[in-house]
Design an enzyme around this catalytic site. Structure first.
Site: not given
Length: 565
Positions: A40, A265, A275
């Site tokens: 994104e 992750r 983020k």
């Protein structure tokens, strides 16, 4: 795949690799392997994204397939061209290329809209008037089922009319949504009539003002995979609970069905990998920007002096697993240290200069000493270092009252100057406060580059630069951004920013480096002998050399491995 990617080691046999191998054996996707990296564009990529990049592009490489770069640009209020460009630069810098396979979710906005109308016609989607707060209230909890919206029973005709009017801009932001009609009692809260579209009047970096309704990520993601004929949609574990929704959307629309597979992750110690939190650090001016060398962003690591080879090696070493874990940042530092040990030329640099005068060296005389550029690289050759009567040494390399086992310079002590001579301290000069400002020595001319003819030896070797020839430089010493290994762990009751390390950056404005570094280009990496690995910062373009410490010479991870701990 592009030639940009460097040759890789033999394919790993992690569970995703095994799953793809089995699909190829059974012919599930006709032998095709098509992966995608779907960021994104709402921030810069970090080291966790590097793991995903290496995994997705690596699978395509290993199975002679392709990997797409697709931007999930469904939220215009948080996205920008800056982020798009930074992501593309980072993927290329890591050594991968998507070739012709660059896509955007916004490429498919019209198709996604038409499929949404199809679901309305099938009675599988409806327009809801609940406010966001009401929707949260109706959603239920992990232990209690949700409640049906009073607008769920609208007719197909009414829903189509309202949805088209949503697209036409007749309603205010937040007043209506399009929701999938699934199951408000589902134990998986993601299946409780999830929102597919929301009204958001915001210009999009690609479609500008053509749309005022935008698809939710879950609606756009799986169907974008389907459009691109992705075979294996590799996601991190937080999407595991979303997989039933991924499958439901694709089956409800009735289109080609990729396989979603989840992996753990990357969690790296002494930093944050969200983020949203990284953006908070930037906007709160806790760091200088997304490329601050203390940040775990790829841009920050690059500016700090990390190499793509070291990051790929790190991603290969940590592997691909199904369970979450915390990786010690010492392993990442070990990987860059190993890589730079092979490729970085050695140079002389004195961070905190202390003047040293060789009393019996001829005044005005300058000679050139031979210095090896890199003992790990036989092709690196050598260079000439100017040597003169006045030198700079590290302030820490002299002690007026040395402790036990201190083998550097002290009154009456003798050491070797790297590549040069034996020198013996004869006197010191102090300022009014008693601080040593100058060390005076004598040298033995017979010891140039070797041992003394009379067989005496010294235990200490120190580095230096010639004072008349040295170049001033600013040096920035970077440390971990957080003092706590897991700053996101709130068991101590403190805000995660309370663990920011106040000593994560130390600026040394008056260092000195050897003259051969004049004109060194930003991004060039060196080993400052006896000090650590450094890179030239882009700020050097503004006048004067600026060096960032990439990593010190001490290898914590190597010690951990050696001890078996």
């Amino acid at each position: 795949m592009s030639d940009r990617a460097t040759p890789a080691p033999a394919p790993g046999k992690h569970f995703i690799h095994q799953a793809v191998t089995e699909d190829n054996r059974t012919g599930r996707f006709g032998g095709r392997v098509v992966t995608r990296f779907p960021p994104e564009p709402n921030g810069y990529l970090h080291i966790g994204h590097a793991k995903s990049i290496c995994l997705n592009f690596g699978l395509a490489r290993d199975f002679d397939g392709t990997c797409h770069l697709r931007f999930g640009d469904t939220n215009p209020t948080k996205e920008s061209v800056e982020y798009v460009e930074s992501i593309m630069a980072d993927v290329h810098w890591l050594g991968f290329d998507w070739g012709k396979n660059l896509f955007y979710a916004s490429d498919y906005f019209e198709q996604l809209y038409q499929w949404a109308e199809d679901l309305i016609r099938k009675g599988l989607a409806y327009v809801d008037d609940l406010t966001p707060d009401q929707m949260r209230e109706y959603r239920g909890t992990l232990t209690e089922p949700g409640r049906t919206s009073p607008f769920r029973a609208r007719s197909v005709e009414e829903n189509l009319d309202l949805f088209r009017r949503m697209r036409a801009g007749e309603f205010e932001d937040g007043t209506k949504t399009l929701r999938a009609k699934i199951d408000m009692a589902s134990p998986n809260v993601n299946m409780r009539d999830p929102v597919m579209y929301r009204i958001r009047r915001a210009p999009h970096h690609r479609t500008e003002n053509r749309w005022c309704i935008y698809p939710m990520y879950d609606w756009a993601h799986g169907l974008s995979d389907s459009i691109e004929r992705i075979t294996h949609s590799i996601c991190t574990l937080e999407y595991e609970d979303h997989r039933p929704l991924y499958d439901w959307y694709i089956e409800a629309v009735g289109v080609y069905h990729p396989q979603q597979i989840e992996f753990a992750r990357l969690n790296l110690s002494h930093t944050v990998m969200s983020k949203r939190r990284l953006l908070e650090l930037v906007e709160g001016r806790h760091v200088s920007g997304w490329d601050d060398p203390r940040m775990p962003t790829i841009a920050g690591l690059r500016r700090r002096g990390y190499t793509p080879e070291a990051i790929r090696d790190f991603c290969d070493r940590i592997g691909v697993a199904k369970a979450d874990s915390m990786v010690d940042v010492a392993l990442l530092e070990h990987c860059i240290r190993e890589d730079l040990n092979r490729r970085a030329n050695r140079v002389m640099a004195v961070l905190r200069p202390l003047r040293l005068v060789i009393e019996n060296y001829p005044e005005g005389h300058v000679e050139e000493l031979d210095a090896v550029n890199n003992p790990e690289d036989p092709t690196a050759g050598s260079r000439k270092l100017p040597f003169s009567r006045v030198l700079y040494i590290e302030a820490d390399d002299f002690r007026e009252d040395p402790p036990k086992k201190y083998f550097r310079l002290a009154p009456g002590a003798e050491v070797r100057l790297r590549y040069g001579y034996f020198v013996r301290c004869t006197a010191v000069t102090k300022d009014a406060s008693g601080q040593v400002t100058e060390v005076r020595c004598t040298y033995d001319p017979a010891t140039r580059g070797g041992d003394a003819p009379d067989g005496r030896r010294v235990k200490g070797t120190i580095h230096w630069v010639s004072a008349p020839h040295a170049i001033p430089a600013e040096v920035r010493l970077y440390d971990h951004l957080f003092t706590k290994a897991n700053p996101s762990d709130d068991k101590d009751g403190l805000d995660w920013k309370a663990h920011l390390n106040p000593g994560s950056l130390e600026r040394i404005p008056d260092a000195r480096v050897e003259p051969g570094l004049a004109g060194a280009k930003p991004g060039t990496r060196y080993q400052f002998e006896r000090v650590g690995y450094f890179t030239v910062d882009p700020d050097s373009r503004q006048g004067g050399l600026v060096f960032n410490r990439t990593v010190g010479l001490r290898d914590t991870w190597a010690k951990i491995e050696k001890s078996g701990g």
